[in-house]
Structures are given as structure tokens and as C-alpha cells.
Design a protein around this motif. Structure first.
Motif, PDB file in Angstrom:
ATOM      1  N   GLN A 162       0.830  -1.204   0.000  1.00 38.38           N
ATOM      2  CA  GLN A 162       0.000   0.000   0.000  1.00 38.38           C
ATOM      3  C   GLN A 162       0.864   1.253   0.000  1.00 38.38           C
ATOM      4  N   THR A 163       1.953   1.237   0.755  1.00 40.63           N
ATOM      5  CA  THR A 163       2.848   2.380   0.817  1.00 40.63           C
ATOM      6  C   THR A 163       3.450   2.690  -0.541  1.00 40.63           C
ATOM      7  N   GLU A 164       3.722   1.641  -1.317  1.00 39.43           N
ATOM      8  CA  GLU A 164       4.290   1.839  -2.654  1.00 39.43           C
ATOM      9  C   GLU A 164       3.353   2.643  -3.542  1.00 39.43           C
ATOM     10  N   PHE A 165       2.058   2.538  -3.295  1.00 38.99           N
ATOM     11  CA  PHE A 165       1.088   3.284  -4.089  1.00 38.99           C
ATOM     12  C   PHE A 165       1.173   4.793  -3.846  1.00 38.99           C
ATOM     13  N   LEU A 166       1.639   5.176  -2.667  1.00 39.43           N
ATOM     14  CA  LEU A 166       1.670   6.590  -2.318  1.00 39.43           C
ATOM     15  C   LEU A 166       2.511   7.407  -3.298  1.00 39.43           C
ATOM     16  N   SER A 167       3.484   6.775  -3.936  1.00 38.25           N
ATOM     17  CA  SER A 167       4.348   7.484  -4.880  1.00 38.25           C
ATOM     18  C   SER A 167       3.893   7.305  -6.328  1.00 38.25           C
ATOM     19  N   ASN A 168       2.746   6.659  -6.513  1.00 36.09           N
ATOM     20  CA  ASN A 168       2.276   6.413  -7.871  1.00 36.09           C
ATOM     21  C   ASN A 168       0.760   6.550  -7.921  1.00 36.09           C
ATOM     22  N   VAL A 169       0.306   7.756  -8.205  1.00 34.88           N
ATOM     23  CA  VAL A 169      -1.132   8.023  -8.215  1.00 34.88           C
ATOM     24  C   VAL A 169      -1.851   7.201  -9.280  1.00 34.88           C
ATOM     25  N   ARG A 187      -7.528  10.896  -2.670  1.00 32.87           N
ATOM     26  CA  ARG A 187      -7.423   9.436  -2.685  1.00 32.87           C
ATOM     27  C   ARG A 187      -6.739   8.916  -1.433  1.00 32.87           C
ATOM     28  N   ILE A 188      -7.350   7.914  -0.814  1.00 35.38           N
ATOM     29  CA  ILE A 188      -6.788   7.257   0.364  1.00 35.38           C
ATOM     30  C   ILE A 188      -6.423   5.833  -0.028  1.00 35.38           C
ATOM     31  N   ILE A 189      -5.168   5.491   0.126  1.00 28.98           N
ATOM     32  CA  ILE A 189      -4.697   4.184  -0.332  1.00 28.98           C
ATOM     33  C   ILE A 189      -5.110   3.075   0.621  1.00 28.98           C
TER      34      ILE A 189
END
Length: 232
Positions: free
Chosen positions: A45-52, A205-207
Motif C-alpha cells: 500500500q505504501t508503494e502506491f503513495l508514490s504512484n497516483v 485518494r486514500i490508499i
């Protein structure tokens, strides 16, 4: 002309739904088709924070996965209504199948050349549909006048949980409590995740979970749907 057999349509939808729901391995199914968080889901999930873009596509796929799962359940238990899309009517000229002479055929074709739009629409009729080993589904296609896959029209997510899922209770496939749970949880998903994350507010957006929606609402809903799918 190709023909596609939709006899096992529910199985295809079920398996594809699982693939969409577990995309990126944040969630995983065990051998009994019970879904849960993967061991390292927080890192993913954290990896998504850098890729909208990835986050956006994840929620779109997740939503389509849940919708496919619902449709798999409804088809399996023979309650999903099918309608014929009339969008393509009159967009593709109907070509006569018989001509007095070959020259008549050639002349007709020269005078009725499809434009660039009609050539695309023509694809609709290049593939036909059947369900030879699924009498119920074959009858739905026949009654609706559906001859091609792109003519299939199914209910929206809202109608699926407000109008179609209650039919499962009438058939004795689910309890009243299960029906109410599905209606409430799917409405939460539609209003909080499906529409917002699919269409508009990138900045909001909330991951991860929103007040526990993943672990307390969506995961139990998926597990309930897979359980209903396996019922006879």
C-alpha cells in the motif's frame, strides 16, 4: 464469423473477479477462496503513495472485480436479468444475402461502402454468442434477442444490490440478514470508493483503509459473495 460459448460465463466472471481483487497482492485468496490481507500488504500500500496512476487503476480494478463477483453469483443462481443493447441498431447497413447475379452483388458493394465508423460498428456482428450447455442462460439470450456479445446489457452496481441480490433471498439462497449486509456494504463501497476513486478527486485518494472499510466492510463482503457463489 466466430462464436463464443458463454455456458460457463459465471465461472469466468468468478475467476476474473478474484484476479482483479487480488491485483498487486494486497489481498489474497487461500485454497478455500477466503480472501484476506497478504502478509506484506502495508508495504504494498505504501508503494502506491508514490504512484497516483497505480492507485487509481487499483481501485478501478477492485470495483470491477466486486461487480464481476456479484454477477457471477447472480448468474450461477439464475437471477441476473439480461437486456439487449439497442445502441448498434441502424448503425450497420444490412447487406442482402441474395443477388440475382454476381454483377448485382459487386455493384451493391461498390455503392454501399462502409465509412470508417460503420467499419468499427461492423465488429459487433462479427462474433455470435451461444450457451449450449447452460439452458437457463441460453433462454435469457433468446428471450432478450441477444445474438452478439456486445449486445449484452446487465444491471448497474446500484441495481445489482438493490434489485437483483434480493431475488437470492426469494430463492432461499441467502438469509434476510445476508441480504441486508450486502446492500449496506455495497452501498458504502459505491459511495465512498467506486464512484469517487473512479472519476474525480485525485487529491483525496486514500490508499489504505478508511475507518476500517477494507477489513470490516469489503473483505467480509467479498467472502460472503464467494460463499454464496459456492452454494448449491
Amino acid at each position: 464469423m466466430d462464436t463464443l460459448d458463454f455456458s460457463k460465463w459465471d465461472e469466468h466472471l468468478f475467476n476474473y473477479a478474484k484476479a482483479l481483487i487480488t491485483y498487486k497482492d494486497i489481498l489474497q485468496f487461500d485454497n478455500n477462496d477466503i480472501v484476506s490481507f497478504s502478509a506484506d500488504y502495508r508495504q504494498k500500500q505504501t508503494e502506491f503513495l508514490s504512484n497516483v496512476v497505480e492507485a487509481h487503476l487499483y481501485w478501478i480494478g477492485f470495483g470491477v472485480g466486486i461487480e464481476n463477483l456479484i454477477k457471477a453469483v447472480l448468474i450461477k443462481h439464475q437471477v441476473l436479468p439480461l437486456k439487449r443493447r439497442a445502441d448498434f441498431d441502424n448503425k450497420i447497413p444490412v447487406m442482402p444475402t441474395q443477388f440475382a447475379t454476381y454483377q448485382d452483388q459487386q455493384t451493391y458493394r461498390q455503392n454501399n461502402t462502409l465509412d470508417k465508423y460503420q467499419k468499427v460498428y461492423k465488429h459487433v456482428k462479427d462474433v455470435t454468442i451461444k450457451a449450449d450447455s447452460n439452458p437457463w442462460l441460453a433462454l435469457q439470450f433468446q428471450n432478450a434477442g441477444i445474438n452478439h456479445p456486445l449486445e449484452i446489457n446487465t444491471s448497474t452496481l446500484h441495481k445489482l444490490y438493490t434489485q437483483e441480490i434480493p431475488k437470492l433471498e426469494s430463492k432461499g439462497k441467502i438469509t434476510t440478514q445476508e441480504k441486508d449486509e450486502l446492500e449496506k456494504s455495497l452501498e458504502v463501497f459505491k459511495l465512498i470508493r467506486r464512484n469517487v476513486d473512479s472519476h474525480i478527486f485525485l487529491q483525496s485518494r486514500i490508499i489504505g483503509s478508511i475507518n476500517g472499510d477494507m477489513e470490516y466492510v469489503y473483505i467480509p463482503t467479498i467472502n460472503l459473495l464467494t460463499n454464496i457463489y459456492k452454494r448449491t
